[in-house]
Design an enzyme around this catalytic site. Structure first.
Site, mmCIF file in Angstrom:
data_model
loop_
_atom_site.group_PDB
_atom_site.id
_atom_site.type_symbol
_atom_site.label_atom_id
_atom_site.label_comp_id
_atom_site.label_asym_id
_atom_site.label_seq_id
_atom_site.Cartn_x
_atom_site.Cartn_y
_atom_site.Cartn_z
ATOM 1 N N HIS A 274 0.721 -1.226 0.046
ATOM 2 C CA HIS A 274 -0.150 -0.134 0.002
ATOM 3 C C HIS A 274 0.687 1.366 -0.060
ATOM 4 O O HIS A 274 2.093 1.228 0.277
ATOM 5 C CB HIS A 274 -0.967 -0.032 1.198
ATOM 6 C CG HIS A 274 -0.354 0.367 2.649
ATOM 7 N ND1 HIS A 274 0.178 -0.890 3.256
ATOM 8 C CD2 HIS A 274 -0.137 1.337 3.110
ATOM 9 C CE1 HIS A 274 0.608 -0.215 4.543
ATOM 10 N NE2 HIS A 274 0.488 1.337 4.425
ATOM 11 N N HIS B 42 -1.799 11.225 5.641
ATOM 12 C CA HIS B 42 -1.774 10.219 6.535
ATOM 13 C C HIS B 42 -1.367 10.552 7.944
ATOM 14 O O HIS B 42 -1.800 10.089 8.994
ATOM 15 C CB HIS B 42 -0.892 8.980 6.191
ATOM 16 C CG HIS B 42 -1.107 7.725 7.024
ATOM 17 N ND1 HIS B 42 -2.023 7.090 7.789
ATOM 18 C CD2 HIS B 42 0.244 6.906 7.279
ATOM 19 C CE1 HIS B 42 -1.702 6.118 8.496
ATOM 20 N NE2 HIS B 42 -0.372 6.043 8.019
ATOM 21 N N HIS C 119 7.171 8.271 9.146
ATOM 22 C CA HIS C 119 6.045 8.973 8.869
ATOM 23 C C HIS C 119 6.018 10.419 9.318
ATOM 24 O O HIS C 119 5.788 11.536 8.519
ATOM 25 C CB HIS C 119 4.763 8.414 9.700
ATOM 26 C CG HIS C 119 4.424 6.917 9.321
ATOM 27 N ND1 HIS C 119 5.146 5.817 9.545
ATOM 28 C CD2 HIS C 119 3.358 6.383 8.497
ATOM 29 C CE1 HIS C 119 4.581 4.744 8.961
ATOM 30 N NE2 HIS C 119 3.721 5.149 8.346
ATOM 31 N N ASP D 30 1.095 5.275 1.290
ATOM 32 C CA ASP D 30 1.016 6.158 2.420
ATOM 33 C C ASP D 30 1.203 7.529 1.797
ATOM 34 O O ASP D 30 2.110 8.096 1.361
ATOM 35 C CB ASP D 30 2.136 6.210 3.417
ATOM 36 C CG ASP D 30 2.173 4.851 4.242
ATOM 37 O OD1 ASP D 30 0.960 4.210 4.089
ATOM 38 O OD2 ASP D 30 2.991 4.699 4.959
HETATM 39 C C1 23J Z 1 -0.624 4.025 11.736
HETATM 40 C C2 23J Z 1 -0.074 4.338 12.814
HETATM 41 C C3 23J Z 1 1.280 3.899 13.049
HETATM 42 C C4 23J Z 1 1.954 3.139 11.745
HETATM 43 C C5 23J Z 1 1.040 3.017 10.507
HETATM 44 C C6 23J Z 1 -0.263 3.462 10.681
HETATM 45 C C7 23J Z 1 1.598 2.211 9.426
HETATM 46 O O1 23J Z 1 2.770 1.946 9.512
HETATM 47 C C8 23J Z 1 1.180 2.612 8.073
HETATM 48 O O2 23J Z 1 0.501 1.717 7.448
HETATM 49 O O3 23J Z 1 1.004 3.973 7.719
HETATM 50 S S1 23J Z 1 3.287 2.572 11.769
HETATM 51 MN MN MN Z 2 0.606 2.831 5.559
#
Ligand code: 23J
Ligand code: MN
Length: 257
Positions: A73, A79, A207, A75
């Site tokens: 997927h 996000h 992120h 990002d």
């Molecule tokens: C939400 C919170 C933490 C993480 C993630 C999502 C992901 O890895 C993602 O799939 O974007 S680490």
């Molecule tokens: Mn992701």
């Protein structure tokens, strides 16, 4: 011959090959486990609409339900909270041209085999550049860990009492890649951050920093061992989900030979 007609004839002759960087997507595809205080993201479920039967005698189709961040997927910057106000930050507004670029593939598979918590460092990226040349702006940075070879979900997620253990990026390595103006990073693990990255400073640096800089992420890639260090062209365009934070997608690489 124009460069595009050259490319088309190279595809036809096999001088250029297409490599699938996508994992199969099914109900057993693993999803990331977050601490229980946070809402979980559901994996794929499939419900049949019809299959050449009374509900549709001549056709077969299904309804699918899943979290946006399931399997192989994409990002989008929106996000993460750090990317929430950037322009062109969501699946429907990211220009498709930003999803296409050359790939820089860094092989850290031996390191990850020795240490599942391996983190790539600026030194390691600069050593790669000394061998292969400086990472060009607009490149995908792909980290080859061979993690995709862990076909058993338990070993892929690698969760211990203290949480998941999988490789990722040190925050200063993310900063270097932002400086290089990459399109984003791609990994073979469940997410673009290391299993233990919730405890880093900042937490989840790939992120927090990448998306804050408007960069993209690709998770759960496979077949990175089939790519050259440089010279592949990668196309990774998400579904154009309105206000989407990410999407499952088919990731395709073109390579010579
Ligand atoms: C939400 C919170 C933490 C993480 C993630 C999502 C992901 O890895 C993602 O799939 O974007 S680490
Ligand atoms: Mn992701």
């Amino acid at each position: 011959m124009s460069s595009l007609s050259q490319f088309i004839s190279d595809l036809a002759s096999g001088a250029v090959r297409v490599v699938d960087l996508t994992q199969p997507l099914g109900p057993d595809t693993p999803v990331i486990g977050l601490p229980e205080i946070f809402a979980p993201s559901p994996g794929l479920s499939v419900k049949q609409i019809s299959r050449y039967d009374d509900d549709g005698p001549g056709w077969y189709w299904n309804t699918i339900t899943m979290g946006e961040h399931t399997g192989t997927h994409f990002d989008a910057p929106v996000h993460w909270v750090t990317g929430k106000d950037l322009p062109e930050n969501r699946c429907d507004t990211i220009p498709v041209g930003r999803c296409v670029g050359p790939a820089c593939v860094v092989d850290v598979s031996a390191d990850c085999n020795a240490d599942p918590d391996f983190l790539i460092t600026p030194d390691r990226i600069e050593a790669w550049e000394a061998e292969h040349g400086r990472i060009a702006g607009g490149s995908w940075f792909l980290m080859r860990t061979d993690w995709s070879k862990r076909s058993d979900p338990a070993s892929f997620l690698n969760v211990a009492a203290d949480g998941p253990h999988s490789p990722g990026f040190r925050p200063d390595a993310v900063e270097l890649l932002i400086e290089r103006d990459v399109l984003g990073v791609g990994v073979e693990t469940i997410g673009t951050d290391a299993g233990q990255a919730g405890g880093f400073e900042p937490p989840f640096p790939n992120h927090t920093l990448m998306h804050g800089a408007g960069k993209l992420g690709l998770a759960s890639l496979t077949n990175l061992d089939q790519l050259p260090a440089t010279g592949a062209l990668v196309v990774a365009a998400p579904l154009r989900i309105v206000d989407g934070s990410g999407s499952p997608l088919r990731v395709v690489a073109f390579i010579e030979g």
